[in-house]
Scaffold this motif. Sequence first.
Motif, PDB file in Angstrom:
ATOM      1  N   LEU A  21     -22.783  25.531 -43.185  1.00 30.83           N
ATOM      2  CA  LEU A  21     -21.706  25.128 -43.775  1.00 30.83           C
ATOM      3  C   LEU A  21     -21.233  23.990 -44.820  1.00 30.83           C
ATOM      4  N   ILE A  22     -21.897  22.927 -44.505  1.00 28.52           N
ATOM      5  CA  ILE A  22     -22.033  21.713 -45.522  1.00 28.52           C
ATOM      6  C   ILE A  22     -22.867  22.448 -46.616  1.00 28.52           C
ATOM      7  N   SER A  23     -23.956  22.986 -46.577  1.00 24.42           N
ATOM      8  CA  SER A  23     -24.795  23.374 -47.653  1.00 24.42           C
ATOM      9  C   SER A  23     -23.951  24.317 -48.506  1.00 24.42           C
ATOM     10  N   PRO A  37     -15.776  14.176 -58.543  1.00 28.84           N
ATOM     11  CA  PRO A  37     -16.081  13.091 -57.178  1.00 28.84           C
ATOM     12  C   PRO A  37     -14.700  12.613 -56.663  1.00 28.84           C
ATOM     13  N   GLU A  38     -13.508  12.397 -57.375  1.00 29.65           N
ATOM     14  CA  GLU A  38     -12.313  12.029 -56.739  1.00 29.65           C
ATOM     15  C   GLU A  38     -11.762  13.010 -55.711  1.00 29.65           C
ATOM     16  N   ALA A  39     -12.173  14.295 -56.007  1.00 32.41           N
ATOM     17  CA  ALA A  39     -11.650  15.322 -54.816  1.00 32.41           C
ATOM     18  C   ALA A  39     -12.639  15.490 -53.625  1.00 32.41           C
ATOM     19  N   TYR A  40     -13.594  14.732 -53.612  1.00 33.66           N
ATOM     20  CA  TYR A  40     -14.607  14.709 -52.389  1.00 33.66           C
ATOM     21  C   TYR A  40     -13.735  14.387 -51.133  1.00 33.66           C
ATOM     22  N   SER A  41     -12.903  13.437 -50.955  1.00 35.95           N
ATOM     23  CA  SER A  41     -12.253  12.995 -49.941  1.00 35.95           C
ATOM     24  C   SER A  41     -11.610  14.377 -49.304  1.00 35.95           C
ATOM     25  N   TYR A  42     -10.925  14.945 -50.375  1.00 31.86           N
ATOM     26  CA  TYR A  42     -10.206  16.054 -49.818  1.00 31.86           C
ATOM     27  C   TYR A  42     -11.087  17.135 -49.394  1.00 31.86           C
ATOM     28  N   LEU A  43     -12.284  17.621 -50.114  1.00 36.94           N
ATOM     29  CA  LEU A  43     -13.201  18.312 -49.665  1.00 36.94           C
ATOM     30  C   LEU A  43     -13.816  18.345 -48.124  1.00 36.94           C
ATOM     31  N   PHE A  44     -13.786  16.617 -47.950  1.00 41.44           N
ATOM     32  CA  PHE A  44     -14.564  16.481 -46.741  1.00 41.44           C
ATOM     33  C   PHE A  44     -13.714  16.768 -45.653  1.00 41.44           C
ATOM     34  N   ILE A  45     -12.253  16.549 -45.778  1.00 42.69           N
ATOM     35  CA  ILE A  45     -11.211  17.007 -44.763  1.00 42.69           C
ATOM     36  C   ILE A  45     -11.248  18.442 -44.676  1.00 42.69           C
ATOM     37  N   PHE A  46     -11.302  19.186 -45.712  1.00 39.77           N
ATOM     38  CA  PHE A  46     -11.201  20.809 -45.657  1.00 39.77           C
ATOM     39  C   PHE A  46     -12.420  21.299 -44.951  1.00 39.77           C
ATOM     40  N   PHE A  48     -14.273  19.811 -42.680  1.00 37.90           N
ATOM     41  CA  PHE A  48     -14.098  19.805 -41.244  1.00 37.90           C
ATOM     42  C   PHE A  48     -13.464  20.438 -40.594  1.00 37.90           C
ATOM     43  N   ILE A  49     -12.201  21.019 -41.245  1.00 38.79           N
ATOM     44  CA  ILE A  49     -11.171  22.118 -40.908  1.00 38.79           C
ATOM     45  C   ILE A  49     -11.891  23.348 -40.568  1.00 38.79           C
ATOM     46  N   LEU A  50     -12.804  23.753 -41.838  1.00 36.55           N
ATOM     47  CA  LEU A  50     -13.274  24.740 -41.836  1.00 36.55           C
ATOM     48  C   LEU A  50     -14.423  24.888 -40.798  1.00 36.55           C
ATOM     49  N   ILE A  51     -15.268  23.793 -40.522  1.00 32.35           N
ATOM     50  CA  ILE A  51     -16.209  23.901 -39.603  1.00 32.35           C
ATOM     51  C   ILE A  51     -15.764  24.024 -37.927  1.00 32.35           C
ATOM     52  N   TYR A  52     -14.572  23.330 -38.009  1.00 38.23           N
ATOM     53  CA  TYR A  52     -13.773  23.541 -36.540  1.00 38.23           C
ATOM     54  C   TYR A  52     -13.479  25.183 -36.500  1.00 38.23           C
ATOM     55  N   PHE A  53     -13.045  25.749 -37.244  1.00 41.82           N
ATOM     56  CA  PHE A  53     -12.439  26.988 -37.249  1.00 41.82           C
ATOM     57  C   PHE A  53     -13.840  28.008 -37.074  1.00 41.82           C
ATOM     58  N   VAL A  54     -14.661  27.865 -37.925  1.00 40.73           N
ATOM     59  CA  VAL A  54     -15.859  28.563 -37.946  1.00 40.73           C
ATOM     60  C   VAL A  54     -16.578  28.606 -36.480  1.00 40.73           C
ATOM     61  N   SER A  55     -16.486  27.190 -35.973  1.00 42.61           N
ATOM     62  CA  SER A  55     -17.078  26.956 -34.722  1.00 42.61           C
ATOM     63  C   SER A  55     -16.438  27.695 -33.461  1.00 42.61           C
ATOM     64  N   ALA A  56     -14.953  27.575 -33.693  1.00 40.33           N
ATOM     65  CA  ALA A  56     -14.078  28.274 -32.425  1.00 40.33           C
ATOM     66  C   ALA A  56     -14.602  29.587 -32.454  1.00 40.33           C
ATOM     67  N   TRP A  57     -14.621  30.275 -33.894  1.00 39.63           N
ATOM     68  CA  TRP A  57     -14.762  31.607 -33.859  1.00 39.63           C
ATOM     69  C   TRP A  57     -16.227  31.997 -32.973  1.00 39.63           C
ATOM     70  N   THR A  58     -17.334  31.282 -33.677  1.00 41.38           N
ATOM     71  CA  THR A  58     -18.784  31.556 -33.024  1.00 41.38           C
ATOM     72  C   THR A  58     -18.570  31.207 -31.421  1.00 41.38           C
TER      73      THR A  58
END
Length: 83
Positions: A21-23, A37-46, A48-58
């Motif tokens: 997912l990170i790749s 680059p200013e948006a990277y902090s928001y992308l990091f949070i998004f 993390f949330i995406l990884i959480y929900f994909v992992s919950a599904w798997t």
Amino acid sequence: MKLLHKLGQYSYSIYMTHALLISLFNVLFIRILKFPPEAYSYLFIFNFILIYFVSAWTYKHIEMRFQYKSRSDHRPLTADHRP
């Protein structure tokens, strides 16, 4: 505390999916869409949330499916089913 419990429950799924997912996230948002680059902090949070929900599904649809299947294959022998 419930979030930490769920993170522990999903930890193997998180381990197995986070690199992919990170790749994909890097290719899509940074290389293709060229987020600044200013948006990277928001992308990091998004991310993390995406990884959480994909992992919950798997966890629910892959890990638990194989766990239930392996338990049903190993039924204990009873007096009626002894060789």
